[in-house]
Design a protein around this motif. Structure first.
Motif, PDB file in Angstrom:
ATOM      1  N   ALA A  17       0.860  -1.183   0.000  1.00  0.00           N
ATOM      2  CA  ALA A  17       0.000   0.000   0.000  1.00  0.00           C
ATOM      3  C   ALA A  17       0.896   1.232   0.000  1.00  0.00           C
ATOM      4  N   ILE A  18       0.760   2.070  -1.032  1.00  0.00           N
ATOM      5  CA  ILE A  18       1.640   3.223  -1.214  1.00  0.00           C
ATOM      6  C   ILE A  18       0.799   4.487  -1.226  1.00  0.00           C
ATOM      7  N   ALA A  19       1.104   5.407  -0.309  1.00  0.00           N
ATOM      8  CA  ALA A  19       0.435   6.706  -0.279  1.00  0.00           C
ATOM      9  C   ALA A  19       1.098   7.625  -1.303  1.00  0.00           C
ATOM     10  N   VAL A  20       0.285   8.199  -2.186  1.00  0.00           N
ATOM     11  CA  VAL A  20       0.785   9.055  -3.268  1.00  0.00           C
ATOM     12  C   VAL A  20       0.028  10.374  -3.232  1.00  0.00           C
ATOM     13  N   THR A  21       0.755  11.494  -3.213  1.00  0.00           N
ATOM     14  CA  THR A  21       0.123  12.810  -3.318  1.00  0.00           C
ATOM     15  C   THR A  21       0.150  13.231  -4.781  1.00  0.00           C
ATOM     16  N   ASN A  22      -0.954  13.859  -5.232  1.00  0.00           N
ATOM     17  CA  ASN A  22      -1.054  14.170  -6.658  1.00  0.00           C
ATOM     18  C   ASN A  22      -0.924  15.646  -6.986  1.00  0.00           C
ATOM     19  N   GLY A  23      -0.906  16.519  -5.959  1.00  0.00           N
ATOM     20  CA  GLY A  23      -0.646  17.934  -6.206  1.00  0.00           C
ATOM     21  C   GLY A  23      -1.748  18.652  -6.951  1.00  0.00           C
ATOM     22  N   GLU A  70      -5.934  23.423  -4.711  1.00  0.00           N
ATOM     23  CA  GLU A  70      -5.258  24.252  -3.721  1.00  0.00           C
ATOM     24  C   GLU A  70      -4.823  23.434  -2.516  1.00  0.00           C
ATOM     25  N   GLU A  71      -5.655  22.481  -2.088  1.00  0.00           N
ATOM     26  CA  GLU A  71      -5.289  21.600  -0.978  1.00  0.00           C
ATOM     27  C   GLU A  71      -4.634  20.340  -1.537  1.00  0.00           C
ATOM     28  N   GLY A  72      -3.612  19.876  -0.859  1.00  0.00           N
ATOM     29  CA  GLY A  72      -2.969  18.644  -1.293  1.00  0.00           C
ATOM     30  C   GLY A  72      -3.903  17.455  -1.156  1.00  0.00           C
ATOM     31  N   ARG A  73      -3.988  16.632  -2.175  1.00  0.00           N
ATOM     32  CA  ARG A  73      -4.811  15.434  -2.139  1.00  0.00           C
ATOM     33  C   ARG A  73      -3.903  14.215  -2.242  1.00  0.00           C
ATOM     34  N   ALA A  74      -4.429  13.079  -1.772  1.00  0.00           N
ATOM     35  CA  ALA A  74      -3.633  11.850  -1.778  1.00  0.00           C
ATOM     36  C   ALA A  74      -4.532  10.662  -2.088  1.00  0.00           C
ATOM     37  N   HIS A  75      -3.924   9.615  -2.597  1.00  0.00           N
ATOM     38  CA  HIS A  75      -4.611   8.338  -2.782  1.00  0.00           C
ATOM     39  C   HIS A  75      -3.662   7.216  -2.403  1.00  0.00           C
ATOM     40  N   VAL A  76      -4.223   6.034  -2.206  1.00  0.00           N
ATOM     41  CA  VAL A  76      -3.440   4.851  -1.846  1.00  0.00           C
ATOM     42  C   VAL A  76      -3.465   3.883  -3.024  1.00  0.00           C
ATOM     43  N   GLN A  77      -2.289   3.482  -3.466  1.00  0.00           N
ATOM     44  CA  GLN A  77      -2.164   2.507  -4.546  1.00  0.00           C
ATOM     45  C   GLN A  77      -1.834   1.141  -3.961  1.00  0.00           C
ATOM     46  N   LEU A  78      -2.567   0.124  -4.384  1.00  0.00           N
ATOM     47  CA  LEU A  78      -2.300  -1.248  -3.962  1.00  0.00           C
ATOM     48  C   LEU A  78      -1.574  -1.968  -5.085  1.00  0.00           C
ATOM     49  N   HIS A  79      -0.368  -2.445  -4.776  1.00  0.00           N
ATOM     50  CA  HIS A  79       0.458  -3.150  -5.761  1.00  0.00           C
ATOM     51  C   HIS A  79       0.709  -4.580  -5.299  1.00  0.00           C
ATOM     52  N   ASP A  80       0.765  -5.500  -6.261  1.00  0.00           N
ATOM     53  CA  ASP A  80       1.133  -6.870  -5.946  1.00  0.00           C
ATOM     54  C   ASP A  80       2.585  -6.901  -5.464  1.00  0.00           C
ATOM     55  N   ASN A  81       2.824  -7.530  -4.321  1.00  0.00           N
ATOM     56  CA  ASN A  81       4.154  -7.526  -3.731  1.00  0.00           C
ATOM     57  C   ASN A  81       5.168  -8.286  -4.572  1.00  0.00           C
ATOM     58  N   GLN A  82       4.747  -9.326  -5.284  1.00  0.00           N
ATOM     59  CA  GLN A  82       5.685 -10.154  -6.042  1.00  0.00           C
ATOM     60  C   GLN A  82       6.086  -9.519  -7.368  1.00  0.00           C
ATOM     61  N   THR A  83       5.135  -8.864  -8.044  1.00  0.00           N
ATOM     62  CA  THR A  83       5.404  -8.343  -9.383  1.00  0.00           C
ATOM     63  C   THR A  83       5.419  -6.816  -9.451  1.00  0.00           C
ATOM     64  N   ARG A 109      -5.217  -1.598  -7.684  1.00  0.00           N
ATOM     65  CA  ARG A 109      -6.287  -0.615  -7.633  1.00  0.00           C
ATOM     66  C   ARG A 109      -5.822   0.639  -6.903  1.00  0.00           C
ATOM     67  N   LYS A 110      -6.626   1.719  -7.012  1.00  0.00           N
ATOM     68  CA  LYS A 110      -6.359   2.977  -6.320  1.00  0.00           C
ATOM     69  C   LYS A 110      -7.521   3.310  -5.391  1.00  0.00           C
ATOM     70  N   ILE A 111      -7.191   3.929  -4.265  1.00  0.00           N
ATOM     71  CA  ILE A 111      -8.189   4.311  -3.264  1.00  0.00           C
ATOM     72  C   ILE A 111      -7.953   5.775  -2.906  1.00  0.00           C
ATOM     73  N   ASP A 112      -8.942   6.610  -3.140  1.00  0.00           N
ATOM     74  CA  ASP A 112      -8.817   8.041  -2.828  1.00  0.00           C
ATOM     75  C   ASP A 112      -9.051   8.282  -1.340  1.00  0.00           C
ATOM     76  N   LEU A 113      -8.239   9.148  -0.746  1.00  0.00           N
ATOM     77  CA  LEU A 113      -8.431   9.576   0.636  1.00  0.00           C
ATOM     78  C   LEU A 113      -9.248  10.863   0.645  1.00  0.00           C
TER      79      LEU A 113
END
Length: 520
Positions: A448-454, A457-470, A475-479
């Protein structure tokens, strides 16, 4: 050749990789045709199949603010210096227990959550249940039920040394923990009088399940030299940091075998206390591991900017040289003979306010994760036992952010004049998509990787779920809440729950997201 053709016809067709949906897996589980290991893997696959489809989403269900730090551990949220505990296993966090208000001396300063192993039979039923090991300001170690908040055991540590922090012996070793005291600093008056203190700090080492004392180790100048600034225990290795940026590694097992003066048992009398009880007021636990002769054998030494990390198969270490020109450069070496691995110098060459981060994979796979503002490299260490050749660091996979609006260093005006920017845009510029945090979910085998998209005016972020092996994006999840890069953040991903803890000025905020099915 008729028999060859007949044999070919009788042979089974090549086995194809079977794919099962969740209903198939539940059917096989109910019929009891799976062994224990396969059943466990299939249950996790069911959970993963439930988590990833697009018809389900993580919805914010709960938020809380506090004037003190908020902690999350294994489905529990702790607030107000561990006075309040909330469980996250329900649709919304529910209060498990709340302690009555305590004095400053009884305040919990640090705590660890312990889960008992499934392969051990313990003497007391309470020891099979999760517990909280809490260190109070007045030097008590308390074992508290994680489910009810009831105090199960109480041990007095020392009337002489002030203990301040609790830690496990590494990520993978959760049956040994240690409590570290504050450093004994020489006062100006003692220096003028020529009085030098030999003891620098003390470390109380315990085993759990059941709770047992290994000993109180004295970190002194005679055994570890002058200028000791910190001590850490990891994977049975004692790492001693010095003021000259030197980090020295020693074997704790060797120190205990050679320097243990007496084995101690909690609740039993000890000659070191004049036959008084170990762990009782007012004497606590005596020092029983003391280096009085020559220093212990040195396993490894390096000069590092921020300590040494140990991991891999066989053992390797990661460190950053202390010189300014080496900032952001990380060395991966064999712990056996200090040999630098091939491709063992890792450098992101990034220009950012926040430095890049490198660490061994928390899954204990021996891999290395290197996180920069716009790149995450997952590395693997290739090494053969008893081989004279050095190990080699190879890239397993790499993740990058999407950046399409980079400002050019040179712009051309309408009159044709070239204007060069005086400052280079930072790699972690708030207007750019940037990696912020990474969390590993072991049961789902997802990153699970937290990514800010800039954006906005307010900083926004989402969480990306990546397969650990590959490394493949699942999928992406917006905060929902804005993300302010100027304050610290924490992210936790635990099966069907995402927890985001942030600090806003003097306040702490906790946001909880739960997995829900989207109905159209």
């Amino acid at each position: 050749l008729w028999f060859v053709e007949e044999l070919r016809l009788q042979m089974a067709p090549p086995r194809r990789k079977m794919t099962f949906n969740t209903a198939d897996l539940l059917n096989q589980r109910s019929r009891g045709i799976l062994d224990t290991g396969t059943l466990h893997r299939f249950c996790l696959k069911i959970l993963r199949n439930i988590t990833l489809p697009e018809n389900r989403s993580f919805i914010k269900v709960w938020s809380k603010t506090s004037k003190t730090a908020i902690m999350y551990e294994s489905g529990r949220i702790y607030c107000d210096n561990y006075q309040n505990c909330y469980s996250c296993v329900h649709d919304q966090p529910q209060n498990l227990y709340k302690f009555p208000k305590k004095s400053k001396q009884q305040k919990i300063e640090d705590a660890l959550l312990c889960q008992s192993p499934l392969d051990k039979t313990l003497s007391s039923p309470s020891e099979h249940k999760p517990c909280l090991l809490a260190l109070t300001a007045d030097n008590w170690l308390c074992r508290i039920s994680a489910e009810t908040g009831k105090e199960l055991q109480r041990i007095y540590l020392s009337p002489k040394y002030k203990y301040s922090s609790l830690s496990f012996d590494g990520i993978s070793c959760l049956e040994t923990f240690y409590i570290k005291s504050v450093q004994n600093k020489e006062t100006p008056m003692s220096r003028q009088a020529g009085i030098s203190q030999n003891a620098v700090m003390h470390m109380a080492i315990f085993r759990v399940f059941p709770l047992q004392i290994v000993g109180i180790l004295e970190i002194n100048k005679k055994g570890f030299g002058r200028g000791v600034t910190d001590v850490v225990l990891s994977q049975g290795v004692l790492a001693v940091s010095h003021s000259n940026k030197s980090v020295k590694l020693y074997s704790l097992e060797h120190i205990v075998q050679r320097c243990l003066t007496e084995e101690l048992t909690l609740g039993q009398q000890s000659p070191l206390l004049g036959h008084r009880t170990v762990g009782d007021v007012p004497f606590g636990i005596p020092v029983n591991i003391q280096i009085t002769a020559e220093p212990p054998p040195l396993l490894f030494e390096a000069f590092s900017h921020n300590g040494i990390q140990i991991g891999g198969f066989p053992w390797h270490c990661i460190y950053t040289p202390p010189h300014k020109k080496h900032r952001g450069t990380h060395y991966i070496c064999s712990l056996k003979d200090s040999t630098l691995a091939k491709n063992g110098i890792q450098n992101m060459n990034c220009c950012s306010l926040e430095s890049d981060v490198i660490f061994f994979h928390p899954a204990g796979s021996g891999r290395v994760i290197h996180i920069g503002p716009n790149t995450i490299n997952v590395l693997k260490i290739i090494s053969e036992l008893n081989s004279p050749l050095p190990s080699e660091v190879l890239e397993d996979y790499s993740l990058t952010t999407h950046r399409s609006n980079l400002r050019p260093r040179v712009t051309v005006t309408s009159s044709g004049r070239a204007v060069r920017s005086r400052f280079q845009q930072l790699d972690d510029d708030p207007t750019q998509e940037t990696f912020r945090l990474l969390e590993y979910e072991d049961e789902l085998d997802l990153l699970a990787i937290a990514v800010t998209n800039g954006e906005g005016e307010e900083g926004r972020a989402h969480v990306q779920l990546h397969d650990n092996q590959t490394g493949r994006l699942q999928r992406k999840i917006d905060l929902d809440e804005p993300w302010d890069e100027t304050y610290p953040h924490e992210l936790f991903f635990d099966r069907d729950t995402i927890v985001h803890i942030e600090q806003k000025g003097s306040q702490f905020c906790c946001h909880v997201y739960k997995l829900r099915t989207i109905t159209k």
